[in-house]
Write a protein that holds these residues in place. Structure first.
Motif, PDB file in Angstrom:
ATOM      1  N   LEU A  78     -57.560  86.118  -5.669  1.00  0.00           N
ATOM      2  CA  LEU A  78     -57.553  85.255  -6.676  1.00  0.00           C
ATOM      3  C   LEU A  78     -58.889  85.750  -7.269  1.00  0.00           C
ATOM      4  O   LEU A  78     -58.229  86.032  -8.815  1.00  0.00           O
ATOM      5  CB  LEU A  78     -58.584  83.627  -6.217  1.00  0.00           C
ATOM      6  CG  LEU A  78     -57.753  82.680  -5.680  1.00  0.00           C
ATOM      7  CD1 LEU A  78     -58.559  82.092  -5.226  1.00  0.00           C
ATOM      8  CD2 LEU A  78     -56.848  81.814  -7.147  1.00  0.00           C
ATOM      9  N   GLU A  79     -59.276  87.104  -6.590  1.00  0.00           N
ATOM     10  CA  GLU A  79     -60.381  87.704  -7.925  1.00  0.00           C
ATOM     11  C   GLU A  79     -59.591  88.390  -8.159  1.00  0.00           C
ATOM     12  O   GLU A  79     -59.781  89.341  -9.414  1.00  0.00           O
ATOM     13  CB  GLU A  79     -61.321  88.726  -6.560  1.00  0.00           C
ATOM     14  CG  GLU A  79     -62.128  87.475  -6.349  1.00  0.00           C
ATOM     15  CD  GLU A  79     -63.553  88.560  -5.220  1.00  0.00           C
ATOM     16  OE1 GLU A  79     -63.791  88.824  -4.476  1.00  0.00           O
ATOM     17  OE2 GLU A  79     -64.993  87.086  -5.062  1.00  0.00           O
ATOM     18  N   THR A  80     -58.267  89.310  -7.747  1.00  0.00           N
ATOM     19  CA  THR A  80     -57.953  90.290  -7.740  1.00  0.00           C
ATOM     20  C   THR A  80     -57.325  89.834  -9.789  1.00  0.00           C
ATOM     21  O   THR A  80     -56.598  90.542 -10.437  1.00  0.00           O
ATOM     22  CB  THR A  80     -56.247  90.794  -7.330  1.00  0.00           C
ATOM     23  OG1 THR A  80     -57.618  91.763  -6.048  1.00  0.00           O
ATOM     24  CG2 THR A  80     -55.425  92.263  -7.959  1.00  0.00           C
ATOM     25  N   ALA A  81     -56.658  88.510  -8.916  1.00  0.00           N
ATOM     26  CA  ALA A  81     -55.856  87.700 -10.522  1.00  0.00           C
ATOM     27  C   ALA A  81     -57.093  87.349 -11.284  1.00  0.00           C
ATOM     28  O   ALA A  81     -55.935  87.758 -13.131  1.00  0.00           O
ATOM     29  CB  ALA A  81     -55.046  86.622  -9.963  1.00  0.00           C
ATOM     30  N   ARG A  82     -58.297  87.475 -11.220  1.00  0.00           N
ATOM     31  CA  ARG A  82     -58.736  86.982 -12.603  1.00  0.00           C
ATOM     32  C   ARG A  82     -59.432  87.895 -13.238  1.00  0.00           C
ATOM     33  O   ARG A  82     -59.325  88.198 -14.468  1.00  0.00           O
ATOM     34  CB  ARG A  82     -60.228  86.335 -11.084  1.00  0.00           C
ATOM     35  CG  ARG A  82     -61.540  85.656 -12.708  1.00  0.00           C
ATOM     36  CD  ARG A  82     -61.788  85.219 -11.924  1.00  0.00           C
ATOM     37  NE  ARG A  82     -63.065  87.025 -11.252  1.00  0.00           N
ATOM     38  CZ  ARG A  82     -63.939  86.753 -10.761  1.00  0.00           C
ATOM     39  NH1 ARG A  82     -64.669  84.718 -11.186  1.00  0.00           N
ATOM     40  NH2 ARG A  82     -64.771  87.763 -10.185  1.00  0.00           N
ATOM     41  N   ASN A  83     -59.139  88.884 -12.470  1.00  0.00           N
ATOM     42  CA  ASN A  83     -59.902  90.655 -12.792  1.00  0.00           C
ATOM     43  C   ASN A  83     -58.641  91.255 -13.871  1.00  0.00           C
ATOM     44  O   ASN A  83     -58.966  90.857 -15.201  1.00  0.00           O
ATOM     45  CB  ASN A  83     -59.685  91.320 -12.230  1.00  0.00           C
ATOM     46  CG  ASN A  83     -61.411  91.348 -11.619  1.00  0.00           C
ATOM     47  OD1 ASN A  83     -62.415  90.291 -11.679  1.00  0.00           O
ATOM     48  ND2 ASN A  83     -61.866  91.968 -10.250  1.00  0.00           N
ATOM     49  N   LEU A  84     -57.029  90.500 -13.189  1.00  0.00           N
ATOM     50  CA  LEU A  84     -56.039  90.936 -14.771  1.00  0.00           C
ATOM     51  C   LEU A  84     -55.802  90.232 -15.626  1.00  0.00           C
ATOM     52  O   LEU A  84     -55.765  90.983 -16.390  1.00  0.00           O
ATOM     53  CB  LEU A  84     -54.852  91.018 -13.443  1.00  0.00           C
ATOM     54  CG  LEU A  84     -53.428  91.311 -14.101  1.00  0.00           C
ATOM     55  CD1 LEU A  84     -53.841  92.536 -14.195  1.00  0.00           C
ATOM     56  CD2 LEU A  84     -52.300  91.205 -13.197  1.00  0.00           C
ATOM     57  N   THR A  85     -56.190  89.026 -15.574  1.00  0.00           N
ATOM     58  CA  THR A  85     -55.622  88.070 -15.771  1.00  0.00           C
ATOM     59  C   THR A  85     -56.935  88.600 -17.743  1.00  0.00           C
ATOM     60  O   THR A  85     -56.667  87.825 -18.280  1.00  0.00           O
ATOM     61  CB  THR A  85     -56.564  86.574 -15.748  1.00  0.00           C
ATOM     62  OG1 THR A  85     -54.833  85.810 -14.787  1.00  0.00           O
ATOM     63  CG2 THR A  85     -56.270  85.412 -17.195  1.00  0.00           C
ATOM     64  N   ALA A  86     -58.553  88.628 -16.901  1.00  0.00           N
ATOM     65  CA  ALA A  86     -59.265  89.004 -17.746  1.00  0.00           C
ATOM     66  C   ALA A  86     -58.965  90.483 -18.919  1.00  0.00           C
ATOM     67  O   ALA A  86     -59.122  90.514 -19.687  1.00  0.00           O
ATOM     68  CB  ALA A  86     -60.444  89.243 -17.101  1.00  0.00           C
TER      69      ALA A  86
END
Length: 102
Positions: free
Chosen positions: A69-77
């Motif tokens: 989820l942290e990886t996905a959040r960073n990519l989304t940012a």
């Protein structure tokens, strides 16, 4: 591993914070209070031996999903920053030429 298919399905589900303003961290802290540490209720005793392996698996899978989820959040940012960098639609009536001669 018990519950791994349910956890995998949960990893592919879209998550919404339900808020459009502020960061999700701030919203979570508001809802959780000053501390986000969980304290087990007193007097429960030790976890039954037959559930210990399942509990370890759950913690392992939860930590794995937190990382995903942290990886996905960073990519989304990063994607959001790229979208915000696109200039807004210009007014069709505005001049498209720049008079540099004066």
């Amino acid at each position: 591993m018990a519950g791994s298919s349910a956890l995998a399905a949960a990893g592919s589900t879209a998550v919404s914070t339900g808020s459009t303003n502020g960061s999700w961290e701030a919203n979570a802290k508001d809802k959780l209070g000053a501390t986000n540490e969980w304290t087990p209720p007193a007097g429960l005793g030790a976890i039954p031996a037959e559930l210990a392996e399942r509990a370890r698996d759950l913690v392992h899978n939860q930590q794995k999903l937190i990382g995903e989820l942290e990886t996905a959040r960073n990519l989304t940012a990063k994607h959001l920053a790229a979208v915000r960098a696109v200039p807004p639609k210009r007014d069709a009536r505005a001049s498209v030429y720049l008079d540099v001669a004066g």
